[in-house]
Design a protein around this motif. Structure first.
Motif, PDB file in Angstrom:
ATOM      1  N   MET A   1     -21.210 -31.715 -19.053  1.00 13.02           N
ATOM      2  CA  MET A   1     -20.578 -30.385 -19.029  1.00 13.02           C
ATOM      3  C   MET A   1     -20.661 -29.787 -17.618  1.00 13.02           C
ATOM      4  SD  MET A   1     -21.413 -27.214 -21.514  1.00 13.02           S
ATOM      5  CE  MET A   1     -21.319 -28.230 -22.987  1.00 13.02           C
ATOM      6  N   ILE A   3     -20.578 -26.657 -14.910  1.00 10.51           N
ATOM      7  CA  ILE A   3     -20.772 -25.201 -14.850  1.00 10.51           C
ATOM      8  C   ILE A   3     -19.433 -24.580 -14.457  1.00 10.51           C
ATOM      9  CG2 ILE A   3     -21.765 -23.334 -13.494  1.00 10.51           C
ATOM     10  CD1 ILE A   3     -24.332 -24.624 -13.491  1.00 10.51           C
ATOM     11  N   TYR A  10     -23.351 -14.903 -10.000  1.00  9.76           N
ATOM     12  CA  TYR A  10     -24.745 -14.849 -10.454  1.00  9.76           C
ATOM     13  C   TYR A  10     -25.668 -14.489  -9.301  1.00  9.76           C
ATOM     14  CZ  TYR A  10     -23.600 -16.764 -14.992  1.00  9.76           C
ATOM     15  OH  TYR A  10     -23.100 -16.931 -16.253  1.00  9.76           O
ATOM     16  N   PHE A  44     -39.470 -10.483 -11.980  1.00 14.12           N
ATOM     17  CA  PHE A  44     -39.534 -10.594 -13.440  1.00 14.12           C
ATOM     18  C   PHE A  44     -39.862  -9.236 -14.030  1.00 14.12           C
ATOM     19  CE2 PHE A  44     -41.286 -11.272 -17.555  1.00 14.12           C
ATOM     20  CZ  PHE A  44     -40.490 -12.253 -18.081  1.00 14.12           C
ATOM     21  N   LEU A  49     -33.086 -10.450 -16.078  1.00 13.36           N
ATOM     22  CA  LEU A  49     -32.201  -9.640 -16.918  1.00 13.36           C
ATOM     23  C   LEU A  49     -30.812  -9.532 -16.290  1.00 13.36           C
ATOM     24  CD1 LEU A  49     -34.488  -6.658 -18.065  1.00 13.36           C
ATOM     25  CD2 LEU A  49     -33.807  -8.665 -19.380  1.00 13.36           C
ATOM     26  N   ILE A  51     -29.087 -11.675 -14.370  1.00 11.01           N
ATOM     27  CA  ILE A  51     -28.213 -12.846 -14.596  1.00 11.01           C
ATOM     28  C   ILE A  51     -27.880 -12.996 -16.081  1.00 11.01           C
ATOM     29  CG2 ILE A  51     -28.721 -14.157 -12.494  1.00 11.01           C
ATOM     30  CD1 ILE A  51     -30.712 -15.793 -14.045  1.00 11.01           C
ATOM     31  N   GLY A  52     -28.817 -12.586 -16.954  1.00 11.77           N
ATOM     32  CA  GLY A  52     -28.544 -12.640 -18.399  1.00 11.77           C
ATOM     33  C   GLY A  52     -27.457 -11.654 -18.792  1.00 11.77           C
ATOM     34  N   ALA A  55     -24.159 -12.883 -17.604  1.00 14.85           N
ATOM     35  CA  ALA A  55     -23.665 -13.958 -18.479  1.00 14.85           C
ATOM     36  C   ALA A  55     -23.019 -13.371 -19.730  1.00 14.85           C
ATOM     37  CB  ALA A  55     -24.807 -14.895 -18.857  1.00 14.85           C
ATOM     38  N   MET A  56     -23.623 -12.289 -20.282  1.00 12.82           N
ATOM     39  CA  MET A  56     -23.029 -11.635 -21.465  1.00 12.82           C
ATOM     40  C   MET A  56     -21.648 -11.079 -21.128  1.00 12.82           C
ATOM     41  SD  MET A  56     -26.166  -9.476 -23.082  1.00 12.82           S
ATOM     42  CE  MET A  56     -27.678 -10.262 -23.568  1.00 12.82           C
ATOM     43  N   GLU A  59     -19.025 -13.788 -20.690  1.00 14.20           N
ATOM     44  CA  GLU A  59     -18.516 -14.331 -21.948  1.00 14.20           C
ATOM     45  C   GLU A  59     -17.611 -13.342 -22.673  1.00 14.20           C
ATOM     46  OE1 GLU A  59     -18.585 -17.330 -23.306  1.00 14.20           O
ATOM     47  OE2 GLU A  59     -19.566 -18.062 -21.504  1.00 14.20           O
TER      48      GLU A  59
ATOM     49  N   THR B  81     -22.977 -23.882 -21.433  1.00 17.49           N
ATOM     50  CA  THR B  81     -24.022 -23.985 -20.409  1.00 17.49           C
ATOM     51  C   THR B  81     -23.442 -23.472 -19.095  1.00 17.49           C
ATOM     52  OG1 THR B  81     -24.629 -26.039 -21.518  1.00 17.49           O
ATOM     53  CG2 THR B  81     -25.685 -25.615 -19.407  1.00 17.49           C
ATOM     54  N   PRO B  82     -24.119 -22.625 -18.342  1.00 14.87           N
ATOM     55  CA  PRO B  82     -25.460 -22.097 -18.592  1.00 14.87           C
ATOM     56  C   PRO B  82     -25.477 -20.703 -19.218  1.00 14.87           C
ATOM     57  CG  PRO B  82     -24.817 -21.574 -16.364  1.00 14.87           C
ATOM     58  CD  PRO B  82     -23.640 -22.233 -16.997  1.00 14.87           C
ATOM     59  N   GLU B  83     -24.278 -20.112 -19.514  1.00 11.07           N
ATOM     60  CA  GLU B  83     -24.278 -18.709 -19.976  1.00 11.07           C
ATOM     61  C   GLU B  83     -25.168 -18.518 -21.207  1.00 11.07           C
ATOM     62  OE1 GLU B  83     -21.372 -20.289 -19.329  1.00 11.07           O
ATOM     63  OE2 GLU B  83     -21.005 -19.308 -17.407  1.00 11.07           O
ATOM     64  N   LEU B  86     -28.856 -18.325 -20.374  1.00 12.86           N
ATOM     65  CA  LEU B  86     -29.218 -17.084 -19.678  1.00 12.86           C
ATOM     66  C   LEU B  86     -29.246 -15.902 -20.657  1.00 12.86           C
ATOM     67  CD1 LEU B  86     -27.061 -17.567 -16.461  1.00 12.86           C
ATOM     68  CD2 LEU B  86     -29.479 -18.040 -16.759  1.00 12.86           C
ATOM     69  N   ILE B  87     -28.270 -15.887 -21.577  1.00 15.24           N
ATOM     70  CA  ILE B  87     -28.252 -14.826 -22.599  1.00 15.24           C
ATOM     71  C   ILE B  87     -29.479 -14.972 -23.506  1.00 15.24           C
ATOM     72  CG2 ILE B  87     -26.982 -13.941 -24.609  1.00 15.24           C
ATOM     73  CD1 ILE B  87     -24.388 -14.819 -23.135  1.00 15.24           C
ATOM     74  N   VAL B  90     -32.613 -13.455 -22.004  1.00 13.58           N
ATOM     75  CA  VAL B  90     -32.698 -12.000 -22.137  1.00 13.58           C
ATOM     76  C   VAL B  90     -33.138 -11.615 -23.546  1.00 13.58           C
ATOM     77  CG1 VAL B  90     -31.325  -9.872 -22.155  1.00 13.58           C
ATOM     78  CG2 VAL B  90     -30.988 -11.532 -20.351  1.00 13.58           C
ATOM     79  N   LEU B  91     -32.536 -12.253 -24.547  1.00 13.04           N
ATOM     80  CA  LEU B  91     -32.883 -11.914 -25.933  1.00 13.04           C
ATOM     81  C   LEU B  91     -34.340 -12.269 -26.236  1.00 13.04           C
ATOM     82  CD1 LEU B  91     -29.606 -13.054 -27.740  1.00 13.04           C
ATOM     83  CD2 LEU B  91     -30.248 -10.769 -26.985  1.00 13.04           C
ATOM     84  N   TYR B  93     -36.738 -12.362 -24.071  1.00 14.17           N
ATOM     85  CA  TYR B  93     -37.591 -11.387 -23.363  1.00 14.17           C
ATOM     86  C   TYR B  93     -37.794 -10.134 -24.220  1.00 14.17           C
ATOM     87  CZ  TYR B  93     -39.208  -7.886 -20.148  1.00 14.17           C
ATOM     88  OH  TYR B  93     -39.948  -6.875 -19.576  1.00 14.17           O
ATOM     89  N   TYR B 104     -43.467 -13.896 -20.380  1.00 11.20           N
ATOM     90  CA  TYR B 104     -43.285 -14.921 -19.343  1.00 11.20           C
ATOM     91  C   TYR B 104     -42.982 -16.293 -19.947  1.00 11.20           C
ATOM     92  CZ  TYR B 104     -45.327 -11.359 -16.407  1.00 11.20           C
ATOM     93  OH  TYR B 104     -45.551 -10.188 -15.773  1.00 11.20           O
ATOM     94  N   THR B 107     -39.356 -16.610 -21.668  1.00 11.38           N
ATOM     95  CA  THR B 107     -38.255 -16.576 -20.708  1.00 11.38           C
ATOM     96  C   THR B 107     -38.256 -17.835 -19.847  1.00 11.38           C
ATOM     97  OG1 THR B 107     -38.839 -14.250 -20.622  1.00 11.38           O
ATOM     98  CG2 THR B 107     -37.107 -14.969 -19.161  1.00 11.38           C
ATOM     99  N   LEU B 111     -35.189 -20.604 -19.647  1.00 11.18           N
ATOM    100  CA  LEU B 111     -34.515 -20.933 -18.385  1.00 11.18           C
ATOM    101  C   LEU B 111     -34.693 -22.410 -18.030  1.00 11.18           C
ATOM    102  CD1 LEU B 111     -35.326 -17.763 -16.247  1.00 11.18           C
ATOM    103  CD2 LEU B 111     -33.190 -18.331 -17.383  1.00 11.18           C
ATOM    104  N   TYR B 118     -28.408 -28.719 -18.598  1.00 12.68           N
ATOM    105  CA  TYR B 118     -27.338 -28.880 -17.607  1.00 12.68           C
ATOM    106  C   TYR B 118     -27.459 -30.230 -16.893  1.00 12.68           C
ATOM    107  CZ  TYR B 118     -24.629 -28.356 -13.366  1.00 12.68           C
ATOM    108  OH  TYR B 118     -23.753 -28.571 -12.345  1.00 12.68           O
TER     109      TYR B 118
END
Lengths: 96, 167
Positions: A1, A3, A10, A44, A49, A51-52, A55-56, A59, B81-83, B86-87, B90-91, B93, B104, B107, B111, B118
């Motif tokens: 796959m 990217i 990002y 951290f 957060l 990049i997360g 990503a949301m 999408e 991948t990779p979205e 990464l999502i 967050v969830l 966390y 820690y 997360t 990651l 990937y």
């Protein structure tokens, strides 16, 4: 796959969140020992957060450098002012 | 790649991913919440290791690297991948913070498995192999022989300098 996301977006989201976090006087790294630290720092969870969240948005169809920039700014503000209130650290930790 | 071989290899990769990250992040050192302590003491009473028991209790009671690995695999399968990974980070966390855990391990696990998914995609691995692989990996820790698994986890914690100081 392969990217398919734009890697630069990002990096922008991460970099902006990191820099604005430092400007807002978040520490760069959590206190040591890091694995027990509840400190909200620039690396951290702010950068993670950012990049997360990007990503949301990616999408959901919102893409591009401007979106990444705004995500980074909002994430840093969120981490500084709202995160601690939204998910507070436990009030009393039992001593072993 | 052959599906069965892929799942077996993915299970091994997932096992090392979550066990090493969780041990490094100090899961065997102390129970994060009361429930983890109860599980740890119960495992010890049945002939297991206390540090390994705390590890098993902690991964039951809050989303650590095990849950991070599983959720990131599922999200990579469902979203891409990779979205997805990464999502998921967050969830996980937010899930961690709700469960009295600084977040820690979960997360980092999410990651790291995103990076692994990937990279291994180039040699024919699919995210769904990692979903099944992670379920099998957790089965070896929690399901097959809990006291034996706790002794193995305790030895690993000793080697990595994360053994519990509690008795």
């Amino acid at each position: 796959m392969i990217i398919h996301a734009n890697v630069f977006s990002y990096i922008i989201a991460l970099g902006v969140a990191l820099i604005l976090g430092l400007v807002l006087r978040l520490p760069l790294l959590p206190d040591k020992p890091m694995r027990d630290s509840w400190t909200i720092s620039a690396v951290f969870p702010t950068a993670v957060l950012a990049i997360g969240f990007y990503a949301m948005l990616y999408e959901l169809g919102y893409q591009g450098y401007i979106v990444a920039l705004i995500t980074g700014i909002i994430t840093a503000l969120f981490a500084k002012f709202i995160l601690e209130k939204l998910v507070p650290r436990p009030e009393s930790e039992e001593s072993p | 790649m052959n599906e069965i071989l892929g799942i077996v290899l993915a299970a091994i990769i997932c096992w090392f991913n979550f066990v090493l990250i969780d041990t490094w992040m100090g899961l065997p050192e102390s129970p994060g919440v009361k429930g983890a302590e109860v599980i740890g003491r119960s495992v010890k009473k049945r002939g297991g290791d206390l540090a390994g028991g705390f590890f098993q209790g902690n991964i039951v009671c809050s989303p650590d690297a095990s849950a991070g690995t599983l959720l990131a695999s599922i999200a990579c399968y469902a979203i891409g991948t990779p979205e997805g990974g990464l999502i998921a980070a967050v969830l996980v966390y937010f899930g961690n913070r709700i469960c009295a855990d600084p977040g820690y391990a979960g997360t980092t696990g999410a990651l790291s498995i995103t990076v692994i998914i990937y990279l291994t995609s180039f040699i024919g691995f699919k995210p769904e192999y990692f979903i099944v692989g992670m379920v099998l990996a957790i089965l070896t820790i929690q399901g097959l022989y809990q006291t034996g698994a706790s002794r193995l986890l305790g030895k690993l914690a000793q080697k990595m300098g994360r053994y519990t100081k509690l008795t």
